[in-house]
Design a protein around this motif. Structure first.
Motif, short mmCIF file in Angstrom:
data_model
loop_
_atom_site.label_atom_id
_atom_site.label_comp_id
_atom_site.label_asym_id
_atom_site.label_seq_id
_atom_site.Cartn_x
_atom_site.Cartn_y
_atom_site.Cartn_z
N PHE A 253 0.83 -1.21 0.00
CA PHE A 253 0.00 0.00 0.00
C PHE A 253 0.86 1.26 0.00
CE2 PHE A 253 -1.81 3.44 2.53
CZ PHE A 253 -3.00 3.69 1.86
N MET A 254 1.88 1.28 0.86
CA MET A 254 2.75 2.45 0.96
C MET A 254 3.49 2.71 -0.35
SD MET A 254 4.09 1.61 4.83
CE MET A 254 5.47 2.72 4.78
N LYS A 255 3.96 1.64 -0.98
CA LYS A 255 4.71 1.81 -2.24
C LYS A 255 3.79 2.32 -3.35
CE LYS A 255 7.81 -1.40 -3.21
NZ LYS A 255 8.47 -2.71 -3.36
N LYS A 256 2.56 1.83 -3.41
CA LYS A 256 1.62 2.32 -4.42
C LYS A 256 1.34 3.81 -4.22
CE LYS A 256 -0.92 -1.97 -5.40
NZ LYS A 256 -2.23 -2.67 -5.26
N ARG A 257 1.19 4.21 -2.96
CA ARG A 257 0.94 5.63 -2.68
C ARG A 257 2.14 6.48 -3.10
NH1 ARG A 257 -1.96 9.19 0.37
NH2 ARG A 257 -0.77 10.90 1.33
N THR A 258 3.33 6.05 -2.75
CA THR A 258 4.54 6.80 -3.10
C THR A 258 4.69 6.92 -4.61
OG1 THR A 258 5.62 6.05 -1.07
CG2 THR A 258 7.04 6.91 -2.81
N LYS A 259 4.44 5.82 -5.29
CA LYS A 259 4.56 5.84 -6.75
C LYS A 259 3.53 6.78 -7.37
CE LYS A 259 5.18 2.57 -10.56
NZ LYS A 259 5.18 1.12 -10.94
N ARG A 260 2.31 6.79 -6.83
CA ARG A 260 1.25 7.65 -7.37
C ARG A 260 1.57 9.13 -7.19
NH1 ARG A 260 -2.44 5.62 -4.55
NH2 ARG A 260 -2.86 7.30 -3.09
N LEU A 261 2.31 9.47 -6.11
CA LEU A 261 2.59 10.87 -5.80
C LEU A 261 3.97 11.33 -6.29
CD1 LEU A 261 1.20 11.08 -2.14
CD2 LEU A 261 0.17 12.03 -4.20
N THR A 262 4.66 10.50 -7.06
CA THR A 262 6.03 10.82 -7.47
C THR A 262 6.11 12.17 -8.18
OG1 THR A 262 6.68 8.50 -7.65
CG2 THR A 262 7.96 10.09 -8.90
N ALA A 263 5.22 12.43 -9.10
CA ALA A 263 5.27 13.69 -9.85
C ALA A 263 5.07 14.89 -8.94
CB ALA A 263 4.21 13.67 -10.96
N GLN A 264 4.18 14.77 -7.96
CA GLN A 264 3.94 15.89 -7.04
C GLN A 264 5.15 16.12 -6.13
OE1 GLN A 264 0.19 16.22 -5.11
NE2 GLN A 264 -0.98 15.36 -6.80
N TRP A 265 5.80 15.05 -5.71
CA TRP A 265 7.01 15.23 -4.90
C TRP A 265 8.12 15.92 -5.71
CZ3 TRP A 265 6.85 15.13 0.06
CH2 TRP A 265 6.04 14.25 0.76
N ALA A 266 8.26 15.54 -6.96
CA ALA A 266 9.30 16.14 -7.80
C ALA A 266 9.04 17.63 -8.01
CB ALA A 266 9.36 15.42 -9.15
N LEU A 267 7.78 17.99 -8.27
CA LEU A 267 7.44 19.41 -8.45
C LEU A 267 7.66 20.20 -7.16
CD1 LEU A 267 6.33 21.62 -10.28
CD2 LEU A 267 4.01 20.92 -9.59
N ALA A 268 7.29 19.60 -6.03
CA ALA A 268 7.50 20.27 -4.74
C ALA A 268 8.98 20.48 -4.45
CB ALA A 268 6.86 19.44 -3.62
N ALA A 269 9.82 19.52 -4.82
CA ALA A 269 11.26 19.67 -4.61
C ALA A 269 11.81 20.84 -5.41
CB ALA A 269 11.98 18.37 -5.00
N GLN A 270 11.35 21.01 -6.62
CA GLN A 270 11.80 22.14 -7.45
C GLN A 270 11.41 23.47 -6.79
OE1 GLN A 270 10.28 21.70 -11.43
NE2 GLN A 270 11.25 19.71 -11.76
N ARG A 271 10.20 23.55 -6.29
CA ARG A 271 9.72 24.79 -5.67
C ARG A 271 10.52 25.11 -4.41
NH1 ARG A 271 3.22 23.48 -5.96
NH2 ARG A 271 2.91 23.88 -8.19
N LEU A 272 10.73 24.11 -3.57
CA LEU A 272 11.46 24.36 -2.32
C LEU A 272 12.91 24.71 -2.61
CD1 LEU A 272 11.41 24.48 0.74
CD2 LEU A 272 11.92 22.02 0.79
N ALA A 273 13.52 24.08 -3.63
CA ALA A 273 14.90 24.40 -3.99
C ALA A 273 15.03 25.86 -4.41
CB ALA A 273 15.37 23.49 -5.12
N GLN A 274 14.06 26.36 -5.14
CA GLN A 274 14.08 27.78 -5.53
C GLN A 274 13.91 28.68 -4.31
OE1 GLN A 274 10.97 28.12 -8.45
NE2 GLN A 274 12.08 26.96 -10.02
N LYS A 275 13.08 28.26 -3.37
CA LYS A 275 12.83 29.07 -2.17
C LYS A 275 14.07 29.14 -1.27
CE LYS A 275 8.83 28.52 -0.32
NZ LYS A 275 7.68 27.95 0.42
N LEU A 276 14.78 28.03 -1.14
CA LEU A 276 15.95 27.98 -0.25
C LEU A 276 17.19 28.59 -0.90
CD1 LEU A 276 15.58 24.38 1.25
CD2 LEU A 276 14.92 26.56 2.29
N GLY A 277 17.21 28.65 -2.21
CA GLY A 277 18.35 29.26 -2.90
C GLY A 277 19.63 28.50 -2.64
#
Length: 792
Positions: A253-277
């Motif tokens: 169950f946990m792996k299916k959830r993580t796989k389903r949210l992969t794109a959202q995690w990647a987009l969030a990482a880009q946003r936070l990286a820009q914020k932290l500079g």
């Protein structure tokens, strides 16, 4: 056709005749004796490890004359058996010759079978005798060496009287009596001698001073710290899926959830990286041990995953793993006790000894089950390294329950508390206990296109019930309010069943059965209303429903549910009162997305249904429950929370040269003076502090919320002085310091001021009508209550 050599038949027949039962029995005894001898010798030699000091020779097992006597007796017994078997063999050969009818001519390669066997037994006996002589020589040499060393250093193997090590002599006494209670002591070289006790207590544990005659190079040589590596955001989670393992329904169950949210995690990482500079982030080595999934804890969750069981914990753990991995940290994941022991370096035994190596992890994330397992198997290392542990704790642990001595004396002891951790080490699912850290989870975030599609596809008269297990539908009185709801809306359920419809579900409810998460999301996107029955408490589903454009309707509890009046909360380490099924949704989201009403009041319930049908809402998800919000929060914790350093601000009795506080212009509260220096290690930054004096009988949690702020327990040490009361113009006729989770506080009548004596008892929770509590509050970022405005 297969032919058989007649000579072979004769050989087999003679062997069977020769090896009669009695001789088989004698041979068995002989070989058993030989095996016993070799096993004993092998065990004794294996117990002797490379690198042991001369003091670890196991004289009590193999050093005395008794052992040499046993060897001699074994050798003599074998020689006697050989002589008797030789005589029997001769007799047997004679009789065989007579029965053979004069056939006395044997080929050279076919001697009588007894002869070859006897030669082998005689050779074995000779070898055993030779081994006995050699072992006897080794033992004599070892005993001589042991005797010389003991005579030369006997005065150096007495427990020293050193005031810096007051417990040394007591620990030596304990070791004398109990060193055989756990095999781990022998693993570290303890053999029952005084020197081995002192070596262990000074080099493995730290109760005794180092022995001056010992080579301290190896003992003092700490491993070189690994070079710091900068953490880099990750967007590919395929390796994380491998780390999570398999074999359990919960992990699937946990792996299916993580796989389903992969794109959202990647987009969030880009946003936070820009914020932290250009902010530097050091990579941490992190162990994640999910204790409730181990077989030793029962793992009651995995079998219920496919039967509608609670998924909230698994949702949170899946998101924690994803967040830590996306942030770029090194990760190990364990879901068994054996894996935990291997990763920690637990020595063989029953858990009494420290780890065999320094802890290789900067942080450990676990739960209460894992915490108990680590305490049982880490020995003294648990106390040494517990500041690195973070405990995922759904409902929170208040300081009064966390402090072992205080909890025992004042009736706060439960099965889950008394760990003496910093309360901020406990991490909750919702921000309901500011004494703890808010960990949270994530809900799927919709883009603008998806939001518009949902708004256009909503059915105005469709409701979905919150509850996948039939037991939730046993609520008394549900027919009354469901009957009212049925007049206005079509009611849908997602209750698990195997073959027959659950009888607890009314006939007018359309039950879809247990749905996979994507199908459940689609159902929520069509529905107007998501209605709760009062249980389960504080789960992720209401946030998912609100994020998909539903209005959440829940019951108001009167009186509020708590450990005092409700079985579910009994035994949990918190006194928190729950006024609704989902307090976060009620207090931090509220109308128009969340409606909280009295289900027992039919008029109020029906009026709420009518109002909800007229209300239009957009899909809404608080920032702190997005992937970016969770990444931001965990990043801040890893960067700034360090519970292994000594507390900065002084406790009562120490006076600072100048107070950092000033009274606010409206004379209602204290603020940090602009010209005051900031405490260097303080996080959150002390400049966000606002101090208020609570009304009698009011907790600091509620006092800060009343002023639009959050209680911040890490600021309590700054206020724990008589000067804070004076600045607030509170007359203190006397000031005392005591252990009490309500202090610092002002007591009326009597004009007495009380300061906190125990730092672990600083608590935002708790109230008493006798006290006006001194409360530290702070501001917070919009949509992120865990962080102050200057916390990043």
């Amino acid at each position: 056709m297969i032919t058989v050599n007649p000579d072979g038949k004769i050989m087999v027949r003679r062997c069977l005749v020769t090896l009669r039962p009695f001789r088989l029995f004698v041979l068995g005894i002989g070989f058993f004796t030989l095996c016993f001898l070799m096993t004993s010798l092998g065990g004794q030699f294996s117990a002797r490890r490379l690198g042991d000091s001369p003091f670890t020779i196991r004289t009590e097992v193999m050093g005395g004359p008794e052992s040499r006597g046993v060897l001699r007796k074994m050798s003599d017994l074998l020689e006697l058996m050989v002589k008797r078997m030789d005589a029997l063999a001769r007799l047997e050969n004679v009789s065989e010759l007579h029965r053979a009818g004069g056939d006395l001519h044997f080929p050279a390669d076919r001697m009588p079978p007894g002869a070859g066997l006897m030669e082998r037994i005689q050779a074995i006996a000779q070898n055993v005798s030779d081994i006995a002589v050699k072992v006897d020589q080794i033992l004599r040499h070892s005993l001589l060496l042991h005797s010389k060393v003991s005579e030369g250093r006997r005065d150096q193997c007495e427990a020293p009287s050193d005031p810096k090590f007051p417990d040394c002599s007591g620990k030596v006494e304990w070791m004398r009596a109990r060193w055989t209670s756990d095999p781990c002591y022998a693993f570290f070289g303890v053999d029952g001698t005084e020197c081995s006790f002192l070596i262990y207590l000074s080099e493995v544990e730290w109760f005794c001073p180092p022995l001056p005659w010992r080579n301290q190079t190896a003992a003092q040589r700490a491993p070189k710290p690994l070079p710091k590596v900068q953490a880099v955001f990750r967007s590919n989670l395929s390796h994380l899926l491998d780390l999570m393992g398999s074999g359990k329904e919960s992990l699937i169950f946990m792996k299916k959830r993580t796989k389903r949210l992969t794109a959202q995690w990647a987009l969030a990482a880009q946003r936070l990286a820009q914020k932290l500079g250009a902010t530097r982030r050091d990579q941490k080595q992190i162990l994640v041990h999910i204790g409730f999934l181990t077989e030793e804890s029962g793992d009651v969750f995995s079998p219920r995953v496919l039967k509608g069981g609670p998924l909230g914990e698994m949702v949170q753990w899946a998101d924690i793993l994803a967040a830590l991995y996306v942030l770029g940290h090194g990760l190990r994941v364990t879901v068994s006790l054996k894996e935990l022991q291997s990763n920690l370096g637990v020595p063989p035994g029953r858990g009494s000894c420290p780890l065999t190596m320094p802890l290789p992890f900067d942080l450990i994330y676990t739960d209460y089950h894992g915490l108990q397992q680590m305490k049982q198997h880490m020995g003294l290392s648990f106390k040494k390294y517990r500041c690195r542990i973070r405990v995922i704790d759904t409902f929170g642990t208040e300081p009064a329950y966390n402090h072992e001595e205080y909890a025992t004396l004042h009736g706060y002891r439960t099965n889950w508390g008394y760990w003496n951790l910093n309360p901020k080490q406990f991490m909750t699912m919702f921000p309901h206990t500011p004494d703890n850290s808010f960990m949270g989870f994530v809900s799927e975030e919709l883009n603008e296109t998806e939001k518009q599609l949902i708004k256009g596809g909503k059915a105005s008269n469709m409701a979905v019930v919150y509850g996948k297990e039939a037991s939730i539908w046993k609520l008394q009185g549900k027919e009354k309010f469901l009957g009212i709801l049925n007049k206005y809306m079509e009611i849908h359920g997602t209750v698990y069943y195997e073959s027959q419809r659950p009888p607890e579900v009314p006939a007018f409810v359309k039950n879809h059965g247990l749905l996979p998460q994507p199908e459940f999301q689609q159902l929520l996107r069509k529905a107007k209303l998501f209605i709760g029955f009062g249980f389960p408490y504080e789960g992720p589903a209401p946030l998912e429903a609100i994020a998909n454009g539903c209005i959440f309707l829940q019951s108001r509890f009167s009186p509020p549910h708590s450990s005092l009046n409700h079985e579910f909360f009994r035994g949990k380490p918190t006194s928190r009162e729950v006024f609704s099924q989902h307090p976060y949704a009620e207090n931090f989201i509220g109308k128009p997305h969340v409606w909280t009403v009295d289900y027992n009041n039919s008029e109020e319930f029906e009026a709420a249904i009518k109002a909800i049908m007229r209300t239009q809402v957009d899909p809404y998800l608080p920032y702190e429950y997005t992937c970016e919000g969770m990444l931001e929060r965990i990043h801040a914790y890893i960067q700034h929370q360090d519970f292994c350093i000594a507390p900065g601000p002084a406790l009562p009795g120490a006076h600072t040269p100048q107070s950092p506080f000033v009274l606010a212009p409206n004379a209602t509260h204290l603020e940090w003076a602009r010209n005051a220096s900031l405490a260097p290690a303080a996080w959150p930054p002390a400049r966000s502090l606002r101090a208020w004096l609570a009304a009698p009988g009011k907790a600091c949690t509620d006092t800060c919320l009343d002023h639009g702020l959050i209680c911040e327990p890490s600021f309590f040490p700054f206020l724990n002085s008589q000067d804070a009361f004076l600045k607030l113009q509170v007359p203190c006729d006397s000031t005392e310091s005591e252990m009490n989770h309500l202090y610092p506080a002002f007591a009326q009548p009597g004009q007495e001021c009380y300061l906190q004596k125990e730092p672990l008892l600083f608590s935002c929770a708790g109230s008493n009508s006798k006290y006006r509590r001194l409360c530290p509050c702070r501001d917070f970022r919009k949509g992120q209550v865990a962080l102050c405005q200057g916390c990043l």
